[in-house]
Design a protein around this motif. Structure first.
Motif, PDB file in Angstrom:
ATOM      1  N   LEU A   1     -35.238 -32.150  47.877  1.00  0.00           N
ATOM      2  CA  LEU A   1     -36.345 -31.157  48.018  1.00  0.00           C
ATOM      3  C   LEU A   1     -36.954 -32.191  47.801  1.00  0.00           C
ATOM      4  O   LEU A   1     -37.795 -32.777  47.026  1.00  0.00           O
ATOM      5  N   THR A   2     -38.402 -32.029  48.743  1.00  0.00           N
ATOM      6  CA  THR A   2     -39.970 -32.497  48.031  1.00  0.00           C
ATOM      7  C   THR A   2     -40.436 -30.994  47.158  1.00  0.00           C
ATOM      8  O   THR A   2     -40.264 -30.053  46.868  1.00  0.00           O
ATOM      9  N   ASP A   3     -41.666 -31.934  46.577  1.00  0.00           N
ATOM     10  CA  ASP A   3     -42.589 -30.992  45.859  1.00  0.00           C
ATOM     11  C   ASP A   3     -42.913 -30.110  46.762  1.00  0.00           C
ATOM     12  O   ASP A   3     -42.464 -28.206  45.946  1.00  0.00           O
ATOM     13  N   LYS A   4     -43.483 -29.875  47.462  1.00  0.00           N
ATOM     14  CA  LYS A   4     -43.556 -28.402  49.092  1.00  0.00           C
ATOM     15  C   LYS A   4     -43.064 -27.795  48.679  1.00  0.00           C
ATOM     16  O   LYS A   4     -42.879 -26.433  47.933  1.00  0.00           O
TER      17      LYS A   4
ATOM     18  N   LYS B   1     -40.161 -27.196  47.167  1.00  0.00           N
ATOM     19  CA  LYS B   1     -39.817 -27.066  45.003  1.00  0.00           C
ATOM     20  C   LYS B   1     -40.701 -25.788  45.115  1.00  0.00           C
ATOM     21  O   LYS B   1     -40.540 -24.578  44.730  1.00  0.00           O
ATOM     22  N   ARG B   2     -42.371 -25.854  45.515  1.00  0.00           N
ATOM     23  CA  ARG B   2     -43.009 -25.016  45.368  1.00  0.00           C
ATOM     24  C   ARG B   2     -42.581 -24.083  46.492  1.00  0.00           C
ATOM     25  O   ARG B   2     -43.227 -21.976  45.791  1.00  0.00           O
ATOM     26  N   LEU B   3     -42.496 -23.825  47.217  1.00  0.00           N
ATOM     27  CA  LEU B   3     -42.236 -22.590  48.637  1.00  0.00           C
ATOM     28  C   LEU B   3     -41.203 -21.894  48.332  1.00  0.00           C
ATOM     29  O   LEU B   3     -41.221 -20.793  48.302  1.00  0.00           O
ATOM     30  N   LEU B   4     -40.254 -22.358  48.037  1.00  0.00           N
ATOM     31  CA  LEU B   4     -38.622 -22.090  46.727  1.00  0.00           C
ATOM     32  C   LEU B   4     -39.290 -21.177  45.639  1.00  0.00           C
ATOM     33  O   LEU B   4     -38.362 -20.124  45.952  1.00  0.00           O
ATOM     34  N   VAL B   5     -39.834 -21.598  45.165  1.00  0.00           N
ATOM     35  CA  VAL B   5     -40.257 -20.802  44.189  1.00  0.00           C
ATOM     36  C   VAL B   5     -41.076 -18.836  44.135  1.00  0.00           C
ATOM     37  O   VAL B   5     -41.273 -18.486  43.764  1.00  0.00           O
ATOM     38  N   GLN B   6     -41.879 -19.380  45.166  1.00  0.00           N
ATOM     39  CA  GLN B   6     -42.665 -18.565  45.397  1.00  0.00           C
ATOM     40  C   GLN B   6     -42.072 -17.788  46.409  1.00  0.00           C
ATOM     41  O   GLN B   6     -42.361 -16.073  46.270  1.00  0.00           O
ATOM     42  N   LYS B   7     -41.093 -18.193  46.663  1.00  0.00           N
ATOM     43  CA  LYS B   7     -40.119 -16.979  47.902  1.00  0.00           C
ATOM     44  C   LYS B   7     -38.991 -16.278  47.007  1.00  0.00           C
ATOM     45  O   LYS B   7     -38.935 -14.858  47.281  1.00  0.00           O
ATOM     46  N   VAL B   8     -38.733 -16.658  46.026  1.00  0.00           N
ATOM     47  CA  VAL B   8     -38.076 -16.013  45.518  1.00  0.00           C
ATOM     48  C   VAL B   8     -38.355 -15.018  44.040  1.00  0.00           C
ATOM     49  O   VAL B   8     -37.601 -14.845  43.724  1.00  0.00           O
TER      50      VAL B   8
END
Length: 394
Positions: A148-151, A153-160
């Motif tokens: 995954l790209t850093d972006k 990863k950040r979006l997935l954390v925000q989602k979960v």
């Protein structure tokens, strides 16, 4: 959860829980005024249910913490007890530590419902819950096998994160997958998000509390003891609940003493017997024995001897002194206020203990007029009845 027990003690437990709310609200006006002489000047022989005012603290040592509160309002101790009560209600009388932590964080944290003073254990617990979550995120990200790209990863954390704060285990999969699907249609990214959420979930720790041995460790216990009364799981549930906010061995030991006391009283044991049974659980049993000596009530004197602050090694002997000498609920609550210091914290053991013995109404029980003075009394009492009556089905 105690379907093998008769429900004949339910009225005593309902009275006990109500007695905690009343004692807390009655004590709020002069809470953390440490000067017993000043308390007598302000409140006289009936110091209960005063509206908190800064002027009461002029001319006496204390800390005015309850600006904006009114007569009948509860302290932060009562608010924390309410959080645990709501969690127990939502889980059939069973302690779900993750649910309790979520509710605690949501209630006292940024954007939460609580408006008022926040004590040190609560503040540190909130910080610890944030730190535990950050650590869990880091562990989950390092365990992700999908590139995954850093972006991303950040979006997935925000989602979960919104889901890990409300759901656990297999409950996470479908809503997390759908939430990620709004942005990423790739199945491998969606599955990476589910794995991320479930890994975060597994790494959230139950012992989130401050290294602290003050009264918040025990003030919330009455509804928990009522739910687990007669169960072999009582002490384990107690320790789990205590370490969520007070991760300290002495705090747990004092909580074991308080839990044993309440559980004995909920069983219908005499006060003397309950105190005898609880005393050996304490880290300093000699002080509890000393506190019970003498032939007359002296709340201020107990404060002079043992201390008036929030620390359990000071508060518990004062509690034992008042319980040992009070002849009624009213006398006990007034003696607690007149002692000074952390009267609201001590109220959550004194009030339930005396109400379990003397009930509601009559010469020695919780005055009916005092019940009516508690803010939101109808909703509080309804929750108490549902909690106690539903405990055998949980």
């Amino acid at each position: 959860m105690t379907d093998n027990l008769s429900d004949h003690r339910d009225p005593a437990m309902i009275a006990a829980l109500a007695g905690g709310w009343v004692a807390d609200a009655a004590s709020l006006g002069l809470h953390w005024l440490y000067d017993s002489k000043r308390i007598l000047e302000v409140g006289g022989q009936s110091p209960e249910f005063l509206a908190p005012k800064a002027e009461y603290f002029v001319g006496g040592f204390g800390y005015f913490a309850h600006e904006g509160k009114r007569s009948g309002d509860i302290s932060h101790y009562g608010a924390a007890t309410g959080v645990l009560t709501q969690s127990l209600l939502a889980n059939g009388g069973r302690l779900d530590i993750r649910d309790y932590q979520r509710r605690f964080r949501g209630f006292f944290g940024p954007g939460g419902q609580w408006q008022g003073y926040i004590d040190n254990p609560t503040r540190i617990t909130l910080n610890n819950l944030d730190a535990i979550e950050r650590s869990a995120i880091e562990q989950a990200q390092s365990a992700t096998k999908v590139p995954l790209t850093d972006k991303q990863k950040r979006l997935l954390v925000q989602k979960v994160l919104p889901y890990t704060r409300h759901l656990s285990g297999q409950q996470l999969a479908d809503p997390v997958r759908k939430a990620i699907g709004l942005t990423y249609q790739e199945a491998d990214i969606q599955e990476a998000g589910v794995h991320l959420a479930q890994t975060i979930d597994r790494n959230l720790l139950p012992a989130s509390g401050a290294d602290d041995m003050q009264l918040p460790a025990i003030s919330k216990l009455p509804p928990l003891v009522a739910c687990y009364h007669g169960s072999d799981a009582l002490m384990e549930a107690m320790e789990t609940a205590v370490r969520a906010t007070n991760h300290n061995d002495d705090a747990v030991a004092w909580a074991r003493c308080a839990t044993r006391l309440l559980d004995q009283l909920f069983s219908g044991e005499t006060l003397s017997s309950a105190l005898d049974t609880a005393t050996p659980e304490a880290p300093a049993p000699d002080n509890l024995e000393k506190a019970r000596m003498g032939s007359r009530m002296d709340g201020p004197g107990a404060g002079d001897t043992f201390g008036r602050t929030c620390y359990l090694h000071e508060a518990m002997p004062v509690i034992f002194h008042i319980l040992s000498h009070a002849r009624s609920y009213t006398e006990a609550v007034r003696a607690n206020i007149q002692c000074g210091g952390d009267s609201c914290g001590r109220a959550w053991i004194i009030g339930p203990a005396m109400a379990a013995i003397h009930g509601i109404g009559g010469e020695r029980g919780v005055p009916l007029s005092w019940l009516a003075r508690v803010t939101n009394a109808a909703a509080i009492l309804s929750d108490i009845e549902i909690l106690v009556k539903g405990r055998q089905k949980g």
